[in-house]
Design an enzyme around this catalytic site. Structure first.
Site, PDB file in Angstrom:
ATOM      1  N   TRP A  74       0.811  -1.205   0.000  1.00  0.00           N
ATOM      2  CA  TRP A  74       0.000   0.000   0.000  1.00  0.00           C
ATOM      3  C   TRP A  74       0.853   1.268   0.000  1.00  0.00           C
ATOM      4  CZ3 TRP A  74      -2.267   2.554   4.886  1.00  0.00           C
ATOM      5  CH2 TRP A  74      -1.313   2.596   5.904  1.00  0.00           C
ATOM      6  N   ASP A  75       2.193   1.108   0.034  1.00  0.00           N
ATOM      7  CA  ASP A  75       3.070   2.272   0.105  1.00  0.00           C
ATOM      8  C   ASP A  75       2.843   3.254  -1.025  1.00  0.00           C
ATOM      9  OD1 ASP A  75       5.703   1.384   2.139  1.00  0.00           O
ATOM     10  OD2 ASP A  75       4.284  -0.126   1.462  1.00  0.00           O
ATOM     11  N   GLU A 133      -0.803  -3.306  12.164  1.00  0.00           N
ATOM     12  CA  GLU A 133       0.008  -4.518  11.989  1.00  0.00           C
ATOM     13  C   GLU A 133       0.456  -5.182  13.288  1.00  0.00           C
ATOM     14  OE1 GLU A 133       3.189  -3.619   9.236  1.00  0.00           O
ATOM     15  OE2 GLU A 133       1.973  -4.303   7.563  1.00  0.00           O
ATOM     16  N   LYS A 150       1.933  -0.214  15.986  1.00  0.00           N
ATOM     17  CA  LYS A 150       3.194  -0.106  15.256  1.00  0.00           C
ATOM     18  C   LYS A 150       3.269   1.234  14.541  1.00  0.00           C
ATOM     19  CE  LYS A 150       5.708  -2.308  11.414  1.00  0.00           C
ATOM     20  NZ  LYS A 150       5.650  -3.406  10.418  1.00  0.00           N
ATOM     21  N   GLN A 151       2.134   1.651  13.978  1.00  0.00           N
ATOM     22  CA  GLN A 151       2.066   2.882  13.214  1.00  0.00           C
ATOM     23  C   GLN A 151       0.633   3.394  13.257  1.00  0.00           C
ATOM     24  OE1 GLN A 151       3.023   1.913   9.138  1.00  0.00           O
ATOM     25  NE2 GLN A 151       1.643   0.173   9.116  1.00  0.00           N
TER      26      GLN A 151
END
Length: 801
Positions: A355-356, A494, A614-615
């Site tokens: 998805w970056d 994640e 995580k983010q």
């Protein structure tokens, strides 16, 4: 130091891998790491060349489970140029002493220069100067010029120029136990006394790769007519030359390489084409270099970001632009390749597409929108595979994979290695269905920036509608709540794959997933409204979309469930029941706790049981939709989004975020652009320098983090300028940080080249004089019409234009 140069002084074996990734050169077709030409893959160096879209699949058994991994292939190494005094050891071999070493990456010109002094075990010293480029003008060509000066000795100098197909995929230590031989030798050729060719084929995908090298020697500027010795072995071919030198003599080796594959257009056989390119059309090093430099000059004219303050951020921004455009460039047009999360700079994530692109395409869409179109077409070509994947999972429409490579099938690993514990663990990250929302978002943003209705008619609309159909089918109606729910997924976080008390993986009602599904359904209706009536009707008939189905989509878009706790949006249903982590204890125990998943697993625990991330997960909604957009979406669903909701969510989740992803600081820098500019600036600098300072657990050597690189560019380009392309209008609402001083760059909007300049007090907008119809610009809420050639200046301190 120049903002256009990246310079490393001295040889540091510990840092060499990182430097090789950051000094990689490429052109959108292939990228070659910045390894020394005499080096081989070992604990210090890792020469690697990667061709866009060339993958191969190998199988292995892990923990009694058969695992199939498709990897971006390490192509034959075209760099090898080595020297020695006749009969002596090769410079660069074990025992060579590095007396001086300097490498300089010229980002403005796309040239890597290396200067070294080396001493062999017999005491002979040489001074080496090398220049290298991978041609941005001629996609299949690269050049390496090496000048050697004998210092304090005379005799016969031997030089070898070779192509090495014995390479393997060994660039990631975590994959060391897995099969790594992707290339099968097919043969070698010697065309003449200058040109040799190497032929290999990938073992499973059967892509033929050919490299040809033309080598010429010069002394004192004069070309030497020599008869070289052919050096051959399996999957290796080279030419070895010998020339007499006196103390202080300069000998230059010019090596021009061409690379072709059987996937290239207008090619009968790649080996023939590679040789033909060198013998018929390729000129000398300097002329090819000049063509390459001109191409980079044109690229920088479209992508340069000028900042007013004295800051090393200018160098970092140039580096990030440089690597984005080495991975995807005009040479990518017509090629069937996506944009790997780690660029074409190494083997981490096996070169897969994630998805970056959600962080990469927004930068490109208003700079070089033709490249966004190329990447969206990569997704479109895999639409049938996504339809099949949806049907196999029991859904309608199209479900794109979390990790994609050659065919569009799900390439996410089913097992992953925790290097802290040394254990192989089950991996459920394929449940990150939100990648489908990223594809719709990028498609929609591309249209908003370009007005490319033809793309929408023939490609984009079909993807948007089929993904909307998938989301509607994934939503289950809860009669008791009169709400739709999406269950068994993973969000961007994640760290949470499932519930502590539930065996099967997946989470229910992840807020990001649910709300972006609703957003996708809304864009599907907008898309049908944008298309000409006949085109919209044709598309609905072709996809068998009935009015009844559309009514269902509307119902889902108004009744999707979102969970709340403690006056904030819950990351997922049941989040409030998880335990709090003792953050100070873990920071004291481990220092760097960005990879809490690995730390907790090594202790026999799981991130699934704790309130941590995580983010950014919930806050991705604000990143993509803005506070107003998110509030509108919640209101559409019947939820009361009071003015403090976003602030409470930011405060709540930021305290529980480990920033274990390179993308996390990008999102949080964006979130604070208006609420806390100084904090935003600090996080931007950290994110932008992530690879340069190797902040990601030493992983830059395995490949750059392209999403974070592009994401930081997008913060400067859009977050600090308030740049939006929405509703046939270019919108600006700048909040330029004092540390930047000023910003200036050029965008392409709806076919117009638009020059933008921002200070803390003034905005200037100019439409190129050669461009077409007037455009509508809204600055801080006030609308303006600009005709080509007109300059608009708005005083921000006056509050209006």
């Amino acid at each position: 130091m120049s903002e256009w140069l990246l310079v490393y002084e001295g040889f540091d074996p510990e840092q060499e891998g990182q430097r090789e990734a950051l000094c990689a050169l490429g052109n959108g077709y292939f990228v070659t790491r910045g390894a020394a030409p005499e080096s081989v893959a070992d604990d210090v160096h890792y020469p690697g060349t990667y061709v866009a879209g060339i993958y191969n699949r190998l199988s292995s058994e892990i923990s009694d489970r058969l695992v199939h991994n498709e990897s971006l292939v390490n192509a034959p190494n075209w760099l090898p140029v080595t020297f020695r005094a006749e009969g002596g050891p090769w410079f660069g071999a074990p025992g060579t002493e590095v007396l001086a070493h300097r490498i300089e990456l010229d980002m403005l010109r796309g040239v890597l220069t290396r200067q070294s002094r080396l001493r062999d075990p017999d005491g002979r010293t040489v001074r080496i100067t090398q220049r290298r480029f991978v041609s941005m003008r001629d996609a299949h060509l690269a050049g390496l010029e090496t000048t050697v000066v004998a210092e304090g000795w005379s005799g016969r100098l031997e030089a070898r120029s070779a192509l090495d197909g014995t390479v393997r995929n060994r660039g990631v230590a975590r994959y060391a136990s897995l099969p790594d031989q992707h290339l099968v030798p097919l043969g070698t050729d010697q065309e003449n006394d200058e040109v040799v060719c190497l032929h290999v084929e990938t073992s499973q995908s059967h892509v033929r790769i050919a490299e040809a090298a033309r080598t010429r020697l010069f002394r004192g500027g004069h070309r030497l007519e020599l008869t070289p010795e052919l050096v051959e072995a399996e999957s290796y071919v080279g030419l070895q030359f010998a020339v007499d030198v006196e103390d202080g003599d300069e000998v230059t080796v010019e090596k021009i390489v061409s690379l072709y594959t059987s996937r290239d257009d207008a090619v009968s056989e790649p080996g023939e084409e590679a040789c033909r390119r060198l013998t018929r059309w390729a000129s000398d090093f300097d002329e090819l270099l000049e063509r390459h430099v001109v191409s980079w000059r044109h690229i920088w004219a479209r992508t340069h970001i000028e900042i007013g303050a004295e800051s090393d951020l200018a160098q970092v921004l140039h580096l990030n632009v440089f690597h984005v455009l080495q991975t995807i460039s005009n040479n990518s047009a017509g090629r069937d390749a996506g944009v790997p999360a780690r660029g074409l700079h190494g083997e981490a994530y096996r070169g897969h597409v994630f998805w970056d692109e959600l962080f990469i395409l927004p930068f490109l869409s208003v700079r070089m929108p033709q490249l966004t179109r190329v990447l969206l077409q990569y997704r479109y070509r895999r639409l049938d595979q996504a339809r099949w994947a949806a049907s196999q999972a029991g859904y309608a429409g199209a479900m794109f994979p979390w990790q994609s490579a050659s065919s569009g099938r799900e390439e996410t690993q089913t097992m992953h290695l925790n290097p802290v514990s040394g254990r192989w663990l089950s991996d459920a990250s394929h449940l990150q269905r939100h990648v489908n929302a990223a594809i719709v978002y990028n498609t929609w943003q591309y249209y908003q920036a370009t007005g490319d209705l033809d793309f929408l008619r023939f490609y984009g609309a079909e993807m948007i509608l089929e993904i909307a159909r998938f989301w509607a089918s994934a939503a289950n109606y809860n009669h008791a709540l009169d709400r739709y729910e999406i269950k068994g997924v993973m969000g961007p976080d994640e760290y949470h794959e499932g519930y502590p008390d539930r065996e099967e993986p997946g989470l229910d009602n992840n807020a990001y997933t649910n709300l972006m599904a609703v957003w996708c359904l809304c864009r599907a209706f907008d898309t049908l409204g944008l298309l000409p009536r006949a085109s919209a009707q044709d598309l609905k008939e072709r996809l068998s979309i009935s009015e009844r189905e559309l009514d269902h989509w509307r119902d889902v878009s108004r009744k999707m469930r979102v969970c709340f706790h403690d006056d904030v949006i819950s990351q997922f249903e049941g989040y409030e029941n998880l335990a709090e982590l003792d953050w100070e204890l873990y920071r004291a125990r481990y220092g760097d706790i960005s990879r809490l998943d690995r730390i907790l697993e090594s202790e026999g625990l799981s991130t699934n049981g704790y309130k941590l991330s995580k983010q950014a997960d919930v806050m991705m909604l604000h990143y993509l939709l803005s506070s107003d957009g998110l509030a509108e979406l919640l209101a559409q669903l019947g939820y009361d989004a009071d003015h403090g909701l976003i602030e409470r969510c930011v405060e709540y989740y930021e305290r529980r975020t480990a920033h274990g992803s390179t993308l996390s600081r990008v999102v949080h820098a964006w979130l604070h652009a208006r609420r806390d500019p100084e904090r935003s600036w600090r996080m931007l600098v950290e994110a932008a320098r992530g690879d340069l300072d190797d902040l990601h657990d030493g992983t830059t050597r395995e490949g750059i983090h392209l999403g974070a690189m592009a994401g930081t560019l997008d913060i400067v380009q859009r977050a600090y300028t308030g740049l939006e392309t929405r509703g046939d209008t270019l919108r600006l609402d700048p909040v330029v940080p004092v540390a930047l001083g000023s910003l200036a760059f050029t965008i392409r909007y709806r076919g117009h080249l638009v020059d933008l300049e921002f200070t803390t007090t003034v905005v200037r907008v100019r439409v190129d004089i050669d461009e077409g119809e007037p455009i509508t610009v809204v600055i801080r809420g006030e609308q303006h019409q600009l005709v080509p050639g007109e300059l608009l200046e708005v005083d921000l301190t006056a509050g209006s234009g």
